[in-house]
Design a protein around this motif. Structure first.
Motif, PDB file in Angstrom:
ATOM      1  N   ALA A   1     -50.418   1.267  -6.497  1.00 41.15           N
ATOM      2  CA  ALA A   1     -51.027   1.795  -5.269  1.00 41.15           C
ATOM      3  C   ALA A   1     -51.002   0.761  -4.150  1.00 41.15           C
ATOM      4  O   ALA A   1     -50.683   1.081  -2.999  1.00 41.15           O
ATOM      5  CB  ALA A   1     -52.459   2.241  -5.557  1.00 41.15           C
ATOM      6  N   CYS A   2     -51.326  -0.480  -4.482  1.00 43.24           N
ATOM      7  CA  CYS A   2     -51.325  -1.534  -3.456  1.00 43.24           C
ATOM      8  C   CYS A   2     -49.903  -1.829  -2.975  1.00 43.24           C
ATOM      9  O   CYS A   2     -49.697  -2.139  -1.801  1.00 43.24           O
ATOM     10  CB  CYS A   2     -51.982  -2.802  -4.009  1.00 43.24           C
TER      11      CYS A   2
ATOM     12  N   SER B   1     -53.561  -5.977   0.324  1.00 40.93           N
ATOM     13  CA  SER B   1     -52.844  -5.128  -0.629  1.00 40.93           C
ATOM     14  C   SER B   1     -51.721  -5.896  -1.312  1.00 40.93           C
ATOM     15  O   SER B   1     -51.480  -5.726  -2.516  1.00 40.93           O
ATOM     16  CB  SER B   1     -52.285  -3.900   0.087  1.00 40.93           C
TER      17      SER B   1
ATOM     18  N   TYR C   1     -50.467  11.332  -2.884  1.00 31.06           N
ATOM     19  CA  TYR C   1     -51.213  10.993  -1.668  1.00 31.06           C
ATOM     20  C   TYR C   1     -50.340  10.197  -0.693  1.00 31.06           C
ATOM     21  O   TYR C   1     -50.269  10.511   0.499  1.00 31.06           O
ATOM     22  CB  TYR C   1     -52.466  10.187  -2.013  1.00 31.06           C
ATOM     23  N   PHE C   2     -49.665   9.165  -1.206  1.00 31.52           N
ATOM     24  CA  PHE C   2     -48.861   8.326  -0.322  1.00 31.52           C
ATOM     25  C   PHE C   2     -47.583   9.030   0.128  1.00 31.52           C
ATOM     26  O   PHE C   2     -47.110   8.803   1.244  1.00 31.52           O
ATOM     27  CB  PHE C   2     -48.532   6.999  -1.014  1.00 31.52           C
TER      28      PHE C   2
ATOM     29  N   VAL D   1     -49.079   0.798  -0.483  1.00 27.98           N
ATOM     30  CA  VAL D   1     -49.656   0.464   0.819  1.00 27.98           C
ATOM     31  C   VAL D   1     -48.712  -0.462   1.566  1.00 27.98           C
ATOM     32  O   VAL D   1     -48.443  -0.279   2.767  1.00 27.98           O
ATOM     33  CB  VAL D   1     -51.038  -0.205   0.661  1.00 27.98           C
TER      34      VAL D   1
ATOM     35  N   VAL E   1     -52.103   9.347  -6.938  1.00 28.55           N
ATOM     36  CA  VAL E   1     -51.859   8.295  -5.949  1.00 28.55           C
ATOM     37  C   VAL E   1     -50.488   8.479  -5.311  1.00 28.55           C
ATOM     38  O   VAL E   1     -50.334   8.373  -4.087  1.00 28.55           O
ATOM     39  CB  VAL E   1     -51.963   6.901  -6.614  1.00 28.55           C
TER      40      VAL E   1
ATOM     41  N   SER F   1     -51.399  -6.577  -5.388  1.00 27.69           N
ATOM     42  CA  SER F   1     -50.232  -6.086  -6.126  1.00 27.69           C
ATOM     43  C   SER F   1     -49.482  -7.221  -6.816  1.00 27.69           C
ATOM     44  O   SER F   1     -49.035  -7.072  -7.956  1.00 27.69           O
ATOM     45  CB  SER F   1     -49.289  -5.325  -5.191  1.00 27.69           C
TER      46      SER F   1
ATOM     47  N   GLY G   1     -56.121   3.951  -2.751  1.00 26.68           N
ATOM     48  CA  GLY G   1     -55.217   3.541  -3.811  1.00 26.68           C
ATOM     49  C   GLY G   1     -55.908   2.916  -5.001  1.00 26.68           C
ATOM     50  O   GLY G   1     -55.451   3.077  -6.145  1.00 26.68           O
TER      51      GLY G   1
END
Length: 429
Positions: A192-193, A136, A236-237, A196, A233, A140, A367
């Motif tokens: 998204a990454c 990840s 979600y996180f 993470v 996204v 990114s 993600g």
């Protein structure tokens, strides 16, 4: 000394992987307005990166690391191979075999690159347990520098890096170099990454900086679909977080920002009627399905072809060379047979994700998959003309397929255990 050398080696490989992925993504950017030169540069960049990742993989093996691996969930890549084989067969009836072959070759090459890339990642994971290397983080960082290039470019040369729409009233980051919606999708994948990484990182400042820059790039692209995927996204996180006060604060900020986002991105770029028609896509899709598809319903017009001519024409919509929906694209390209293969392949890939017990890989999948899937409903998508959305989807396919065997010799087990203990102690300092 050997273990210390391993730490430097892993960090060096991680940097190289980020550089390779950066240039691989850059291989999808239109660097010059000269079409011929652009195609040559893209081919050279992409093939060079594939050769480079292969050399990195071999370099890791040359250090005496374990190379034994096994495949699981093979149905997913096999169905993708079937999709490519059907595309190759379509050269027999394609309305432009040369163009079909060009697109097919690029997608097969990126599929092979994705295989080597994930294979290299898994080789690092097994031979250097508990190291600081994270897939990840690699993704990114690579995306961050791609977006930074565009952000700097829009200040240095706005005519080149901005694309004017709506009669010149709206300027969107991307210019002729990249479709703003594709660039927006790339920004969400990068964010998204970083999210993470944010869930595990001790030093969160770096990730917050990366997210801030990439979010700025997303906003400047003015991409509606990408903004929707970003919010999904983010929610979600945030939902996965255990910090209730932080969750409440971020939810409040996102809720209060909705009117601003709607006004500046969704409405400002066009009136409500344009938004509801998805910028004219709905009548275009209707024309494709009612006028174009009946002419070649079962096997389509050939790989990446949607009509007998270079563009589909209808009196009820604008003319277009691609469908702006990856599943309709597959339907027009390879007919109902091709669409069936595509839908089954995606279903099997999602099933592999659900069955996986690797939480890190699952977080990356969520993600990355959300933005590329939403992009697939309005742009090139994961089964459209060559774009980095396809590359990311191919990475996700292999993510749940390649698994290195842990049946090592006694000497290898001792070596791995020493590395594990040292990395743990080093990370605690």
């Amino acid at each position: 000394m050997e273990i210390k050398d391993d730490i430097s080696f892993v960090k060096g490989v991680a940097n190289v992987l980020a550089i390779i992925l950066f240039f691989k993504i850059a291989g999808y950017v239109t660097l010059t307005e000269n079409i011929t030169l652009t195609r040559v540069l893209k081919v050279i960049i992409r093939i060079t990166m594939t050769v480079w990742i292969w050399s990195v993989y071999k370099k890791i093996l040359n250090r005496g690391n374990v190379s034994s691996f096994q495949f699981k969930n093979m149905l997913s890549p096999l169905l993708y191979a079937l999709y490519c084989a059907l595309g190759f067969s379509s050269l027999l009836w394609s309305t432009d075999p040369g163009y079909s072959l060009l697109q097919l070759s690029m997608n097969i090459e990126s599929f092979f690159f994705a295989f080597l890339f994930i294979k290299t990642v898994e080789l690092l994971r097994v031979n250097y347990p508990n190291s600081t290397f994270k897939l990840s983080a690699t993704i990114s960082v690579a995306i961050f520098f791609v977006l930074l290039y565009f952000i700097v470019g829009m200040y240095v040369d706005p005519d080149k890096f901005y694309r004017l729409t709506h009669g010149g009233e709206v300027a969107r980051l991307g210019g002729f170099m990249m479709n703003p919606n594709e660039l927006g999708m790339l920004a969400v994948v990068g964010i998204a990454c970083s999210l993470v990484e944010l869930t595990n990182a001790r030093k969160k400042g770096k990730q917050l900086l990366l997210i801030a820059v990439m979010l700025y790039a997303l906003i400047v692209t003015g991409s509606r679909s990408s903004m929707i995927s970003f919010m999904l996204v983010a929610f979600y996180f945030i939902k996965r977080s255990d910090r209730k006060k932080l969750k409440l604060f971020i939810y409040s900020v996102l809720f209060l920002s909705i009117p601003v986002i709607v006004n500046t991105i969704f409405i400002k770029q066009g009136d409500l009627e344009e938004v509801l028609s998805m910028t004219g896509r709905l009548p275009f899709w209707k024309a494709l399905l009612t006028e174009g598809l009946p002419k070649a319903p079962f096997f389509g017009f050939g790989y990446m072809r949607i009509a007998y001519t270079d563009a589909f024409h209808s009196v009820h919509s604008y003319a277009g060379k691609m469908t702006h929906n990856t599943f309709i694209q597959a339907l027009m390209n390879l007919g109902f047979v091709g669409l069936s293969v595509v839908l089954i392949q995606v279903t099997i890939t999602i099933r592999a994700f659900i069955k996986s017990t690797n939480m890190e890989s699952k977080l990356i999948f969520v993600g990355v998959f959300i933005p590329i899937l939403i992009n697939s409903f309005t742009e090139f998508g994961i089964f459209g003309e060559a774009n980095f959305g396809i590359l990311f989807y191919q990475l996700l396919i292999w993510l749940f397929v390649i698994e290195y065997s842990k049946r090592f010799s006694l000497k290898q087990q001792v070596q791995l255990e020493k590395k594990k203990i040292f990395f743990i102690k080093n990370n605690e300092l």
